[in-house]
Design an enzyme around this catalytic site. Structure first.
Site: not given
Ligand code: UT7
Length: 326
Positions: A283, A111, A253
């Site tokens: 993204n 990225c 980004h």
């Molecule tokens: O170019 C660089 C590339 N990457 C990035 O920039 C990614 C940076 N990270 C992020 O943007 C965030 O960490 C995410 C958007 C990927 C995830 O958000 P988060 O607030 O960190 O969520 P999390 O991983 O802590 O997950 C929270 C909950 C989990 O469920 P439980 O364990 O609390 O029951 C996940 O399983 O949300 C769940 N979850 C979803 N639920 C609905 C994860 N993905 C999804 C989804 N829909 N798509």
């Protein structure tokens, strides 16, 4: 001597994939995606390829700059999702647009790739090796994400953005860039498995169930971005001597609206100085900065003489910030 952005272009596949469409086959919701990321839809390649998108963006950038393909000295293509491992995307672009006199090669900095391409072109131009360059970020990420993995596939989209840069009195002022390979496994994709009579790697990968898809520790990447990007921006501001109040636009980004908002807060800057288009495109990795740049340019929102900070971060982990006078 500096390197100035003389023209921009972009190309986006026509197929739109909304969050509602994802609800049809994933355990997710529009509300979750919007709240956690700010993404409302993304575009997915159907007939388009990384090369066709990149070539289209490049031709538009050349047209915007009033240049012909034969005038290009150097093509630097940033991508993590080329059509071929080799020949490289930049050579494919060279052939597609007829830039027969250009040297061409790829940069893989994920990225941060477009930013690194700009910094590399600037270094070549400053030392007098080339007078101009076509730099492009192009991705078809929809082919490398696992459409059963709701924690990654909802984030990414396809597209390409390009800029034609050339030697000028002012333009790129200064930059910082870096990498932290020790954190590389926070965001990775293994190359296709090789089954040879000798390899023990393929078997090991089979055992660890490495998928061949993009894999990510989202929280780790999030934490990296919200600390490293403000730090890089502060450092480049110190190097230029610019006050934050002098900066007209921060073009970052486009990974997640929460990341960009957090960076704005940490810098003590107004969120309105951080334009976003991730709601529409998701993204697009290396393409996200140049596509946004092109949209702002074509909308007449960038004025000659304005001060801009470009900043990218991503797999590697790579990061950087570049100060540019438009
Ligand atoms: O170019 C660089 C590339 N990457 C990035 O920039 C990614 C940076 N990270 C992020 O943007 C965030 O960490 C995410 C958007 C990927 C995830 O958000 P988060 O607030 O960190 O969520 P999390 O991983 O802590 O997950 C929270 C909950 C989990 O469920 P439980 O364990 O609390 O029951 C996940 O399983 O949300 C769940 N979850 C979803 N639920 C609905 C994860 N993905 C999804 C989804 N829909 N798509």
């Amino acid at each position: 001597m500096a390197t100035r952005i003389m023209g921009t272009g972009s190309a986006i596949p026509s197929r739109i994939v909304t969050n509602q469409e994802l609800e049809g086959f994933l355990d997710t919701s529009d509300a979750w995606i919007q709240e956690r990321t700010g993404i409302g839809s993304r575009h997915a390649a159907t007939t388009e390829t990384t090369t066709s998108l990149a070539a289209k963006a490049c031709l538009k950038a050349l047209e915007d700059a009033g240049k012909q393909p034969e005038e290009v000295d150097l093509i630097l293509a940033a991508t993590v999702s080329p059509d071929c491992t080799f020949p490289c995307l930049a050579c494919e672009i060279q052939a597609a647009i007829g830039a027969d006199h250009a040297t061409a090669y790829d940069i893989n900095a994920a990225c941060a790739g477009f930013l690194f391409a700009l910094n590399s072109a600037d270094a070549y131009i400053r030392c007098g090796m080339y007078r101009n360059a076509l730099i492009v970020g192009a991705e078809v990420l929809t082919k490398i994400v696992d459409w059963n993995d709701r924690s990654t596939c909802i984030l990414f989209g396809d597209g390409a953005g390009a800029a034609f840069v050339q030697e000028a009195e002012e333009g790129v002022v200064d930059m910082v860039q870096g990498a932290n390979g020790k954190k590389g496994m926070a965001l990775y994709r293994f190359e296709a498995r090789t089954n040879t009579p000798f390899s023990e790697v393929a078997a090991a990968m089979e055992e660890t169930k490495d998928s061949g898809y993009l894999e990510m520790n989202g929280q780790e990447v999030f934490r990296f971005a919200v600390s490293q990007v403000p730090d890089s921006i502060q450092k480049v501001l110190e190097r230029t001597g610019w006050e934050k109040s002098e900066v007209d636009h921060y073009i970052l980004h486009q990974a997640n609206a929460r990341i960009i908002q957090s960076i704005a807060r940490r810098l003590g800057e107004l969120e309105e100085k951080f334009p976003m288009n991730l709601h529409q495109y998701g993204n697009m990795s290396s393409a996200s900065i140049p596509v946004l740049l092109d949209e702002l340019n074509r909308a007449g929102k960038l004025k000659r003489g304005e001060k801009i900070i470009l900043s990218g971060f991503g797999a590697g982990l790579t990061y950087g910030a570049t100060a540019v006078i438009w």
